[in-house]
Design an enzyme around this catalytic site. Sequence first.
Site, PDB file in Angstrom:
ATOM      1  N   LYS A   1      86.147-106.487   5.475  1.00 49.88           N
ATOM      2  CA  LYS A   1      85.503-105.447   6.287  1.00 49.88           C
ATOM      3  C   LYS A   1      84.044-105.326   5.879  1.00 49.88           C
ATOM      4  O   LYS A   1      83.688-105.513   4.729  1.00 49.88           O
ATOM      5  CB  LYS A   1      86.159-104.084   6.005  1.00 49.88           C
TER       6      LYS A   1
ATOM      7  N   LYS B   1      88.278-106.932   1.512  1.00 54.65           N
ATOM      8  CA  LYS B   1      89.245-106.559   2.551  1.00 54.65           C
ATOM      9  C   LYS B   1      88.873-107.198   3.880  1.00 54.65           C
ATOM     10  O   LYS B   1      89.503-106.972   4.902  1.00 54.65           O
ATOM     11  CB  LYS B   1      89.289-105.037   2.727  1.00 54.65           C
TER      12      LYS B   1
HETATM   13  N1  C2G Z   1      93.843 -93.629   9.781  1.00 53.84           N
HETATM   14  C1  C2G Z   1      94.634 -92.815  10.593  1.00 53.84           C
HETATM   15  N2  C2G Z   1      94.446 -92.833  11.926  1.00 53.84           N
HETATM   16  C2  C2G Z   1      93.505 -93.635  12.492  1.00 53.84           C
HETATM   17  C3  C2G Z   1      92.683 -94.443  11.675  1.00 53.84           C
HETATM   18  C4  C2G Z   1      92.874 -94.426  10.303  1.00 53.84           C
HETATM   19  O1  C2G Z   1      95.508 -92.077  10.098  1.00 53.84           O
HETATM   20  N3  C2G Z   1      93.358 -93.628  13.843  1.00 53.84           N
HETATM   21  C5  C2G Z   1      94.081 -93.590   8.334  1.00 53.84           C
HETATM   22  C6  C2G Z   1      94.556 -94.931   7.781  1.00 53.84           C
HETATM   23  O2  C2G Z   1      95.961 -95.075   7.999  1.00 53.84           O
HETATM   24  C7  C2G Z   1      94.206 -94.792   6.303  1.00 53.84           C
HETATM   25  C8  C2G Z   1      92.942 -93.916   6.332  1.00 53.84           C
HETATM   26  O3  C2G Z   1      92.882 -93.320   7.646  1.00 53.84           O
HETATM   27  O4  C2G Z   1      95.243 -94.099   5.615  1.00 53.84           O
HETATM   28  C9  C2G Z   1      91.688 -94.723   6.098  1.00 53.84           C
HETATM   29  O5  C2G Z   1      91.650 -95.764   7.052  1.00 53.84           O
HETATM   30  P1  C2G Z   1      90.605 -96.967   6.812  1.00 53.84           P
HETATM   31  O6  C2G Z   1      89.285 -96.401   6.496  1.00 53.84           O
HETATM   32  O7  C2G Z   1      90.781 -97.945   7.925  1.00 53.84           O
HETATM   33  O8  C2G Z   1      91.166 -97.599   5.443  1.00 53.84           O
HETATM   34  P2  C2G Z   1      91.906 -98.987   5.233  1.00 53.84           P
HETATM   35  O9  C2G Z   1      91.023-100.106   5.668  1.00 53.84           O
HETATM   36  O10 C2G Z   1      93.255 -98.850   5.817  1.00 53.84           O
HETATM   37  O11 C2G Z   1      91.929 -99.092   3.629  1.00 53.84           O
HETATM   38  O12 C2G Z   1      93.864 -99.544  -0.632  1.00 53.84           O
HETATM   39  C10 C2G Z   1      94.029 -99.031   0.666  1.00 53.84           C
HETATM   40  C11 C2G Z   1      92.870 -99.411   1.549  1.00 53.84           C
HETATM   41  O13 C2G Z   1      91.633 -99.054   0.959  1.00 53.84           O
HETATM   42  C12 C2G Z   1      93.031 -98.721   2.885  1.00 53.84           C
END
Ligand code: C2G
Length: 129
Positions: A46, A44
């Site tokens: 990351k 990803k």
């Molecule tokens: N999130 C949120 N508000 C934020 C930050 C994150 O609601 N201020 C939510 C994101 O929308 C996501 C969840 O928290 O639904 C996890 O965010 P991340 O850890 O950044 O995950 P991501 O990189 O979006 O990976 O297959 C899907 C991926 O694994 C999602």
Amino acid sequence: MKKVITYGTFDLLHLGHINILKRAKEKGDYLIVAISTDEFNALKGKKSYFSFNERKILLESLKFVDEVIPETDWDQKIRDVIENHVDIFVMGDDWEGKFDFLNNYCQVIYLPRTEGISTSKIKEDLQVN
Ligand code: C2G
């Protein structure tokens, strides 16, 4: 029992994560969280501060998380939904529309992100202070 699933890296656990996990659980009775493995994070683009195991322990300690499974690739969601008899898939709305194909297998809900907080913002803020 209504089962909910959501996916993410959940690094440097913060209120944005807590808010979506809490709201996801409120949609049903049992919440499964698929956490991106360190290897999948690399895919990803990351690199998380906490390892998969550390992030797993942190999430498993939350009262509204019932089960944590690994997310190892983009293509496991349909299998996860079927094998775990999931009723509802929840993601933050930064993913709006991206997982609508799951509508054939379960309800798909995108919830508003929490404004003003993100793992990358935390890292940036710590750089300067
Ligand atoms: N999130 C949120 N508000 C934020 C930050 C994150 O609601 N201020 C939510 C994101 O929308 C996501 C969840 O928290 O639904 C996890 O965010 P991340 O850890 O950044 O995950 P991501 O990189 O979006 O990976 O297959 C899907 C991926 O694994 C999602």
